[in-house]
Scaffold this active site. Structure first.
Site, PDB file in Angstrom:
ATOM      1  N   GLU A  78      -5.642  -8.847   1.017  1.00  0.00           N
ATOM      2  CA  GLU A  78      -6.388  -8.439   2.212  1.00  0.00           C
ATOM      3  C   GLU A  78      -7.828  -8.168   1.820  1.00  0.00           C
ATOM      4  OE1 GLU A  78      -5.107  -5.207   4.740  1.00  0.00           O
ATOM      5  OE2 GLU A  78      -2.993  -5.709   4.449  1.00  0.00           O
ATOM      6  N   GLU A  87       0.810  -1.222   0.000  1.00  0.00           N
ATOM      7  CA  GLU A  87       0.000   0.000   0.000  1.00  0.00           C
ATOM      8  C   GLU A  87       0.845   1.273   0.000  1.00  0.00           C
ATOM      9  OE1 GLU A  87      -3.275   0.086   2.730  1.00  0.00           O
ATOM     10  OE2 GLU A  87      -3.854  -1.988   2.338  1.00  0.00           O
TER      11      GLU A  87
END
Length: 400
Positions: free
Chosen positions: A242, A131
């Site tokens: 995720e 991220e």
């Protein structure tokens, strides 16, 4: 909630080059902030493999770093735990807020030297970053997501890793990058996509403020995100690294945490779209991030009996025929004579069957469902159930 049988014709059906692993993303600390030790990881990996009612064996784990907590470059003790429990590993190299990944590479090399093929044979992939591009994006900055990294920095780190390990036991392990779905369609990040073998998708419809992030719309939001990411990366495999829905915490716009909603999300996204179809690392097995205002853990105290029933519905939309959508029940529709012009219309009440629907949306509650945009052709005539309530047995596949 709406049925969510997207797999058959959406981008989710694209084959991936890896086995369809089932696992959890796991941090390097416990909920109190202390570093996990080998025994903690072993307990976690063992519990994951023994989950009651799970739709498969969760025998893989995604890590965010190779460095043991409390050290600067010692190999993470998850390596030894994975060997002891025969757990596959998706390794991670932390890249945000740094100008070098040398400590990560040192820790990984030390682990490889210590454990050799016992470790290498369990490594299914390695992610350079997590991220980082999102944190440096406009949205990430607005959300105060923290310090990230620009795409040229990530590409440099990817090259650093490849150069360091191209003659080791990990030389054939596919290299990827994990990020949020919306960074992949951004053209400025194309260099990262070009540099990796696969991409990892972190996607939480619960957090999609302003986009109708109700639990009823969660599957639609997930599918849209997955398809956008897949379209952006072309033939690169997409792993889901995720996803999940919190069972407790604050309401996030229209996203409401609850055990019931966590179960609904597990069924609609996990069971219907991901498990045993796409390499998937659910978030998460046990709470290990004290900074989260929401709790996503599916277990308490690593109990193998989860807080909700992990078994998938006996029949899901994606397990139906991949070639056609079929709905049978009692309803009312309009039959139109002729394919052009203003032919005569006749209202038909009775048994309606739709086969080969190209756009069928359902909302099921008990024994009833609503079908929209379902068409069927019979001897040249077209029956268009534009608004028909079907009561009876309804089975849909290939929704989109």
């Amino acid at each position: 909630m709406r049925a969510s049988g997207y797999l058959a014709t959406s981008a989710l059906a694209t084959a991936v080059s890896a086995q369809n692993y089932l696992g959890f993303s796991t941090g390097s600390t416990k909920i109190d902030g202390s570093a996990k030790a080998q025994a903690d990881y072993e307990a976690e990996f063992t519990a994951a493999q023994k989950l009651v009612g799970a739709p498969g064996i969760f025998n893989a784990a995604r890590l965010y770093t190779n460095i043991q907590g409390g050290s600067t470059s010692d190999p993470i003790e998850a390596f030894a735990a994975a060997i002891a429990t025969n757990t596959s590993l998706l390794l991670g190299i932390w890249c945000s807020g740094t100008t070098t990944i040398e400590p990560e590479l040192t820790a990984l090399q030390a682990g490889l030297t210590k454990y050799g093929s016992n470790l290498a044979d369990l490594v299914i992939g390695i992610s350079i970053g997590s991220e980082d591009l999102y944190r440096n994006s406009v949205t990430g900055v607005e959300n105060k997501a923290g310090v990230g990294a620009n795409p040229d920095v990530i590409v440099g780190f990817i090259n650093d890793y490849r150069a360091a390990f191209n003659t080791t036991l990990l030389k054939s392990v596919p290299v990827g990058h994990v990020d949020t779905w919306n960074v992949f369609p951004n053209a400025t990040n194309k260099g990262v996509i070009d540099a990796v073998d696969w991409v990892g998708l972190d996607e939480y419809p619960y957090y999609q403020t302003g986009e109708g992030n109700t639990i009823e719309n969660a599957a639609n939001l997930f599918k849209t995100a997955y398809d956008a990411a897949k379209a952006a990366v072309g033939d690169k495999p997409v792993w889901v690294t995720e996803t999940g829905w919190p069972y407790s915490g604050m309401t996030w716009d229209e996203g409401v945490p609850s055990v019931a909603n966590a179960k609904t999300y597990w069924d609609a996204v996990g069971c219907d779209m991901l498990f045993n179809k796409v390499p998937t690392f659910w978030y998460d097995l046990t709470d290990d991030n004290a900074g989260n205002n929401q709790s996503f853990a599916i277990t308490d105290n690593l109990s193998t009996q989860a807080r909700f029933n992990l078994s998938c519905p006996a029949t899901t939309a994606s397990s139906s025929s991949a070639a056609a959508a079929t709905a049978t029940g009692t309803g009312t529709g309009t039959a139109t004579n002729g394919s052009t012009g203003s032919g005569s219309k006749t209202t038909v009440t009775g048994i309606a069957t739709a086969t080969g629907a190209s756009s069928a949306n359902t909302s099921a509650s008990g024994a009833s469902a609503t079908a929209t945009g379902v068409t069927t052709t019979n001897a040249g005539a077209v029956l268009n159930l534009s608004i028909g309530t079907l009561v009876g047995v309804v089975a849909f596949a290939c929704m989109l």
